[in-house]
Design a protein around this motif. Structure first.
Motif, PDB file in Angstrom:
ATOM      1  N   LEU A   1      29.344 -27.519   2.185  1.00 16.15           N
ATOM      2  CA  LEU A   1      27.930 -27.411   1.679  1.00 16.15           C
ATOM      3  C   LEU A   1      27.210 -28.280   2.624  1.00 16.15           C
ATOM      4  CD1 LEU A   1      28.463 -27.071  -1.957  1.00 16.15           C
ATOM      5  CD2 LEU A   1      27.808 -25.214  -0.260  1.00 16.15           C
ATOM      6  N   ALA A   2      27.633 -29.614   2.926  1.00 15.33           N
ATOM      7  CA  ALA A   2      26.760 -30.628   3.527  1.00 15.33           C
ATOM      8  C   ALA A   2      26.628 -30.295   4.905  1.00 15.33           C
ATOM      9  CB  ALA A   2      27.525 -31.865   3.295  1.00 15.33           C
ATOM     10  N   ALA A   3      27.599 -29.401   5.458  1.00 11.20           N
ATOM     11  CA  ALA A   3      27.396 -29.141   6.902  1.00 11.20           C
ATOM     12  C   ALA A   3      26.570 -27.786   7.188  1.00 11.20           C
ATOM     13  CB  ALA A   3      28.671 -28.438   7.338  1.00 11.20           C
ATOM     14  N   ARG A   4      26.038 -27.062   6.026  1.00  9.33           N
ATOM     15  CA  ARG A   4      25.290 -26.105   6.154  1.00  9.33           C
ATOM     16  C   ARG A   4      23.598 -26.601   6.244  1.00  9.33           C
ATOM     17  NH1 ARG A   4      26.613 -20.996   4.277  1.00  9.33           N
ATOM     18  NH2 ARG A   4      24.645 -20.710   3.303  1.00  9.33           N
ATOM     19  N   GLU A   5      23.341 -27.786   5.747  1.00 12.34           N
ATOM     20  CA  GLU A   5      22.174 -28.323   5.713  1.00 12.34           C
ATOM     21  C   GLU A   5      22.540 -29.886   5.501  1.00 12.34           C
ATOM     22  OE1 GLU A   5      19.426 -26.702   5.494  1.00 12.34           O
ATOM     23  OE2 GLU A   5      20.169 -24.792   4.968  1.00 12.34           O
ATOM     24  N   ILE A   6      22.459 -30.518   6.743  1.00 16.03           N
ATOM     25  CA  ILE A   6      22.951 -31.896   6.947  1.00 16.03           C
ATOM     26  C   ILE A   6      21.816 -33.090   6.838  1.00 16.03           C
ATOM     27  CG2 ILE A   6      24.724 -31.320   8.708  1.00 16.03           C
ATOM     28  CD1 ILE A   6      22.911 -32.099  11.024  1.00 16.03           C
ATOM     29  N   GLU A   7      20.611 -32.389   6.894  1.00 18.87           N
ATOM     30  CA  GLU A   7      19.502 -33.432   6.490  1.00 18.87           C
ATOM     31  C   GLU A   7      18.365 -32.552   5.873  1.00 18.87           C
ATOM     32  OE1 GLU A   7      18.109 -35.032  10.290  1.00 18.87           O
ATOM     33  OE2 GLU A   7      17.735 -33.108  11.125  1.00 18.87           O
ATOM     34  N   ASN A   8      17.480 -33.160   5.376  1.00 18.17           N
ATOM     35  CA  ASN A   8      16.298 -32.560   4.827  1.00 18.17           C
ATOM     36  C   ASN A   8      15.399 -32.086   5.746  1.00 18.17           C
ATOM     37  OD1 ASN A   8      14.711 -31.780   2.554  1.00 18.17           O
ATOM     38  ND2 ASN A   8      14.051 -33.715   1.682  1.00 18.17           N
ATOM     39  N   VAL A   9      14.431 -30.988   5.572  1.00 17.69           N
ATOM     40  CA  VAL A   9      13.375 -30.729   6.423  1.00 17.69           C
ATOM     41  C   VAL A   9      12.199 -30.465   5.760  1.00 17.69           C
ATOM     42  CG1 VAL A   9      15.269 -29.350   7.625  1.00 17.69           C
ATOM     43  CG2 VAL A   9      14.327 -28.121   5.715  1.00 17.69           C
ATOM     44  N   LEU A  10      11.247 -30.005   6.733  1.00 18.31           N
ATOM     45  CA  LEU A  10       9.708 -30.003   6.464  1.00 18.31           C
ATOM     46  C   LEU A  10       9.452 -28.775   6.894  1.00 18.31           C
ATOM     47  CD1 LEU A  10       6.779 -30.925   5.593  1.00 18.31           C
ATOM     48  CD2 LEU A  10       6.695 -31.629   7.893  1.00 18.31           C
ATOM     49  N   GLU A  11       9.170 -27.681   5.833  1.00 18.67           N
ATOM     50  CA  GLU A  11       8.712 -26.455   6.189  1.00 18.67           C
ATOM     51  C   GLU A  11       7.207 -26.507   6.456  1.00 18.67           C
ATOM     52  OE1 GLU A  11       9.956 -22.848   4.036  1.00 18.67           O
ATOM     53  OE2 GLU A  11      12.153 -23.488   4.181  1.00 18.67           O
ATOM     54  N   ILE A  12       6.855 -25.968   7.783  1.00 15.71           N
ATOM     55  CA  ILE A  12       5.213 -26.157   8.126  1.00 15.71           C
ATOM     56  C   ILE A  12       4.869 -24.901   8.828  1.00 15.71           C
ATOM     57  CG2 ILE A  12       5.934 -27.504   9.927  1.00 15.71           C
ATOM     58  CD1 ILE A  12       3.136 -28.876   9.813  1.00 15.71           C
ATOM     59  N   HIS A  13       3.904 -24.462   8.680  1.00 12.16           N
ATOM     60  CA  HIS A  13       3.347 -23.418   9.654  1.00 12.16           C
ATOM     61  C   HIS A  13       3.073 -23.720  10.912  1.00 12.16           C
ATOM     62  CE1 HIS A  13       1.104 -19.970  10.789  1.00 12.16           C
ATOM     63  NE2 HIS A  13       1.281 -19.289   9.878  1.00 12.16           N
ATOM     64  N   PRO A  14       3.340 -22.999  12.153  1.00 11.08           N
ATOM     65  CA  PRO A  14       3.083 -23.442  13.265  1.00 11.08           C
ATOM     66  C   PRO A  14       2.024 -23.843  13.727  1.00 11.08           C
ATOM     67  CG  PRO A  14       4.640 -21.658  13.348  1.00 11.08           C
ATOM     68  CD  PRO A  14       4.201 -21.395  11.805  1.00 11.08           C
ATOM     69  N   LEU A  15       0.594 -23.144  13.207  1.00  7.29           N
ATOM     70  CA  LEU A  15      -0.571 -23.593  13.452  1.00  7.29           C
ATOM     71  C   LEU A  15      -0.703 -24.683  12.882  1.00  7.29           C
ATOM     72  CD1 LEU A  15      -2.302 -19.927  12.902  1.00  7.29           C
ATOM     73  CD2 LEU A  15      -1.524 -21.034  14.985  1.00  7.29           C
ATOM     74  N   THR A  16      -0.219 -25.048  11.688  1.00  5.38           N
ATOM     75  CA  THR A  16      -0.461 -26.318  10.986  1.00  5.38           C
ATOM     76  C   THR A  16       0.019 -27.424  11.717  1.00  5.38           C
ATOM     77  OG1 THR A  16      -0.746 -25.198   8.875  1.00  5.38           O
ATOM     78  CG2 THR A  16      -0.548 -27.549   8.812  1.00  5.38           C
ATOM     79  N   ALA A  17       1.249 -27.028  12.514  1.00  3.65           N
ATOM     80  CA  ALA A  17       1.689 -28.205  13.027  1.00  3.65           C
ATOM     81  C   ALA A  17       1.313 -28.401  14.480  1.00  3.65           C
ATOM     82  CB  ALA A  17       3.259 -27.551  13.392  1.00  3.65           C
ATOM     83  N   ARG A  18       0.543 -27.221  14.963  1.00  6.33           N
ATOM     84  CA  ARG A  18      -0.212 -27.898  16.321  1.00  6.33           C
ATOM     85  C   ARG A  18      -1.428 -28.421  15.722  1.00  6.33           C
ATOM     86  NH1 ARG A  18      -1.841 -21.959  18.781  1.00  6.33           N
ATOM     87  NH2 ARG A  18       0.338 -22.144  18.820  1.00  6.33           N
ATOM     88  N   LYS A  19      -2.157 -28.341  14.954  1.00 10.93           N
ATOM     89  CA  LYS A  19      -3.169 -29.309  14.333  1.00 10.93           C
ATOM     90  C   LYS A  19      -2.817 -30.337  14.296  1.00 10.93           C
ATOM     91  CE  LYS A  19      -5.815 -25.694  11.923  1.00 10.93           C
ATOM     92  NZ  LYS A  19      -6.028 -24.916  10.846  1.00 10.93           N
ATOM     93  N   HIS A  20      -1.766 -30.935  13.899  1.00 11.63           N
ATOM     94  CA  HIS A  20      -1.088 -32.118  13.697  1.00 11.63           C
ATOM     95  C   HIS A  20      -0.354 -32.901  14.634  1.00 11.63           C
ATOM     96  CE1 HIS A  20      -3.246 -32.367   9.575  1.00 11.63           C
ATOM     97  NE2 HIS A  20      -2.984 -31.187   9.681  1.00 11.63           N
ATOM     98  N   ARG A  21       0.000 -31.969  15.931  1.00 12.36           N
ATOM     99  CA  ARG A  21       0.639 -32.538  17.083  1.00 12.36           C
ATOM    100  C   ARG A  21       2.132 -32.645  16.938  1.00 12.36           C
ATOM    101  NH1 ARG A  21      -3.625 -35.384  15.790  1.00 12.36           N
ATOM    102  NH2 ARG A  21      -2.435 -37.330  14.859  1.00 12.36           N
ATOM    103  N   LEU A  22       2.604 -31.770  16.186  1.00 14.03           N
ATOM    104  CA  LEU A  22       3.918 -31.954  15.840  1.00 14.03           C
ATOM    105  C   LEU A  22       4.580 -30.738  16.599  1.00 14.03           C
ATOM    106  CD1 LEU A  22       3.496 -32.133  12.041  1.00 14.03           C
ATOM    107  CD2 LEU A  22       4.647 -33.887  13.280  1.00 14.03           C
TER     108      LEU A  22
END
Length: 718
Positions: free
Chosen positions: A615-636
């Motif tokens: 189970l740990a190998a399937r999701e090894i760390e936490n993630v942030l789901e973000i819309h690509p347009l939102t990410a672009r606005k915040h330089r991510l």
């Protein structure tokens, strides 16, 4: 002198046999067989599903790999006590004596209520019952609550107010395929309870229309015919709009309303006065979609509404659920085949865990601790004076605030990891660091256990016999298949041992879990959640029994409210809901909504699933789901580390671009601690009705990690 407990021993030959058990994770409680093969140089395990009435013989990836945490080398095997700043192995005798003497010392100096108990929704019914009894009889403290407060309190309180009773589903899961329209509101069943999904696909095969209400296009939304992508925290307003359409289109069930309910006129007048255009703009859902969904549900002959944490974990979660129940009642869709309401329980025993005394205001059987008759009855079962029972305490997060402020000086945590699961986790961590005495009973050295003065090792699901109550209200018996490793003890056994050390052994004479259950049966008798007619022998023969089951010859109650509701007058109660904006709104400083939730591979705070290699190998760390347009606005950039900050704290996570989420909303799972703990930023505002924290609507700002670190360095320099 130590108490003598009946223990299980297994030879190598026996250990190679099949162990019948059930999954320790979600509320479906799927049955399984685990085969432990010791013939090789290292043990090998094989897991298969057992056909049963709940999961119908299905297992998900979590269930298939649950054994891995039970056999993990990270298991705690011996009691530990903090000496010279480090946790050091000690004997059970020394550990129990230290706990009892320190609790006694604190209570003698500061009063009984200086000790708090914090339980969990994954404990068996026997352990949950005994924890509540231990708090009120052995310690006489009013401060007890549990992490289920964060799971079911909004739906539970709404069910009690509307129906007079709280049970996760008002029907059996076998009813689901008979529904012609199903609303899935704030629930991601495909990842959280995946073995339930075939019930819904079967309904679709039968022609059902599925409506999903969620800010994200989750895996569950993929099966929906209509997706209402509502802004976080605006579910109550959305339902008001749907109710308006149902009323305007004359899709209400007037006969049902007249004969089975009260209070509808106020609701009708309220929704009739509302403006659909305003609500559409407010919720982010178009009038066309609102009308389409409302008409589908209103016209359907049968229908169901399911809610989960996406609706409930808000400061108005209780009222939001009340509004969904208004819609169920207005259309008469309850008490018959293919109809009803379901609160999709999150934890394995989230249902049973809240029925028998872990909650601050409850006694066994859903009795109320402030009701004189209830107090008298339970005190009689326990052999004490009703006047010796303490009063009502406070909710789980409020307990953390009292620890932080010094009112609660000693805390006993069993089956929970409050540093990760509570909102405003930084305050909670500070609170536990300030506590004068912290005891944690757990399988692993969790984030909370690392701060403890004493850590007590508890048994895993394969080792601990007991009953669990699934989301349907079906009580199931989980047998033990192997003996506990090292010096590990069952959680209920630890409570009995502590009671013995405190001189209260006459109230805790139990040697087996079945003995505890038999007392629980009597304590619940005549209560709302009546287990009296359920026995271990019946559970072995009948594959589970629905409560209420008031007599040994009673078959159990799969479907509720066929003839009457549980209020004294037999009527269900409508409630006008004045929708309100989330208390924490995006601003120039914090321009985005943050919501949180679960992933398929993990469970709760990840203490168990992160110890499973698969189970740990399937999701090894936490993630942030973000819309690509939102990410672009915040330089991510996709896959880059980012900081997410609220007025309470900061979490560091890796970005994951997805167009399946609203542009104004971010999503972070809840399964990681430390710097990846989403609850460092979540809102600690509490629902005034049920004290549920506002987990799902936090205002945040986001920026690349490098920018955040430079900003922090500049602040330190200045």
């Amino acid at each position: 002198m130590e108490r003598q407990i009946d223990t299980m021993t297994f030879s190598v030959e026996q250990a190679n046999k099949i162990m019948a058990t059930q999954c320790p994770f979600c509320s479906v409680q799927c049955k399984m067989e685990v085969v432990e093969d010791l013939s090789g140089s290292r043990p090998a395990y094989q897991v298969t599903a057992i056909p049963n009435k709940a999961s119908e013989g299905r297992l998900c990836v979590k269930g298939m790999n649950a054994y891995q945490h039970a056999v993990s080398r990270e298991r705690l095997l011996h009691p530990m006590m903090r000496k010279d700043g480090a946790l050091t192995r000690v004997s059970w005798e020394e550990a129990l004596e230290a706990v009892s003497s320190r609790f006694t010392e604190l209570q003698t100096k500061h009063g009984a209520d200086t000790i708090g108990l914090y339980g969990g929704g994954s404990l068996t019914n026997e352990s949950a019952y005994l924890l509540g009894k231990f708090a009120r009889v052995a310690l006489k403290t009013k401060y007890i609550d549990y992490n289920g407060r964060f799971c079911m309190s909004a739906a539970a309180s709404a069910g009690v107010k509307t129906f007079g009773i709280d049970r996760g589903l008002t029907f059996a899961m076998s009813d689901i395929p008979m529904a012609e329209c199903i609303i899935l509101a704030g629930t991601n069943i495909a990842e959280c309870q995946p073995t339930l999904m075939p019930y819904f696909t079967r309904a679709k095969d039968n022609g059902a229309v599925i409506i999903a209400i969620d800010p994200r296009a989750s895996a569950t939304v993929s099966i929906a015919d209509i997706h209402l992508q509502v802004k976080p925290g605006m579910d109550a307003a959305l339902v008001n709009a749907m109710l308006k359409v149902i009323v305007d289109e004359k899709l209400t069930d007037e006969e049902f309303i007249r004969n089975r309910t009260k209070g509808f006129d106020a609701v009708k007048e309220h929704v009739s006065s509302l403006n659909l255009e305003e609500i559409a703009d407010y919720t982010g859902v178009s009038i066309e979609l609102i009308r389409k969904a409302a008409i589908q549900f209103g016209k359907a002959r049968t229908g169901m509404v399911f809610t989960a944490r996406g609706v409930e974990q808000h400061a108005d979660g209780h009222m939001a659920v009340r509004n969904f129940l208004n819609m169920v009642l207005a259309t008469g869709k309850i008490g018959r085949a293919g109809c009803g309401y379901g609160a999709v329980t999150g934890q394995g025993n989230g249902q049973g865990g809240r029925e028998h005394g872990q909650k601050a205001d409850q006694l066994p059987g859903y009795r109320l601790i402030e009701n004189p008759d209830d107090r008298a009855y339970v005190a009689g079962v326990w052999g004490i004076d009703p006047n010796d029972l303490p009063g009502k305490g406070v909710s789980a997060y409020e307990m953390m605030e009292l620890v932080h402020g010094g009112t609660i000086k000693g805390l006993f945590v069993m089956g929970s990891n409050p540093i990760v699961s509570n909102p405003n986790a930084t305050l909670v961590e500070e609170a536990l660091e300030r506590a004068e005495f912290l005891v944690v009973a757990d399988m692993f050295l969790s984030e909370t256990a690392k701060l403890a003065d004493i850590v007590l090792p508890v048994s895993a699901y394969l080792e601990n016999e007991g009953t669990m109550t699934n989301l349907e209200g079906r009580v199931l018996l989980r047998p033990a298949g192997r003996s506990a490793p090292g010096e590990v003890r069952h959680d209920w056994q630890i409570l009995c041992d502590l009671a013995y050390s405190l001189g209260k052994e006459q109230y805790f004479p139990f040697r087996q879990s079945e003995e505890i259950f038999n007392e629980l049966r009597v304590a619940s008798r005549g209560g709302i959640a009546d287990y009296y007619g359920i026995t271990y022998d019946r559970l072995r023969k009948e594959e589970g029994i629905y409560w209420p089951c008031p007599a040994l010859d009673h078959p159990g109650t799969p479907r509720l409210f066929g003839e009457r509701f549980a209020h004294q007058d037999g009527l269900a109660v409508f409630q006008q809901v004045d929708h309100q904006s989330p208390a924490e709104q995006p601003s120039e400083e914090y321009p985005l909504y943050l919501t949180n939730g679960r992933l398929l591979s993990h469970y709760l705070t990840g203490v168990q699933t992160r110890r499973s290699p698969v189970l740990a190998a399937r999701e090894i760390e936490n993630v942030l789901e973000i819309h690509p347009l939102t990410a672009r606005k915040h330089r991510l950039e996709d896959g880059a580390l980012a900081s997410v900050r609220s007025s309470r704290g900061t979490v560091i996570v890796r970005t994951k671009f997805t167009s399946a989420i609203r542009e104004d909303t971010l999503f972070i799972p809840m399964h990681w601690g430390d710097a990846q703990n989403v609850n460092r930023v979540t809102n600690d505002l509490l629902d005034p009705n049920c004290r549920m924290p506002d987990f799902k609507t936090s205002a945040v700002r986001i920026q690349p990690l490098a920018e955040y670190l430079l900003e922090q360095k500049g602040r330190m320099t200045n």
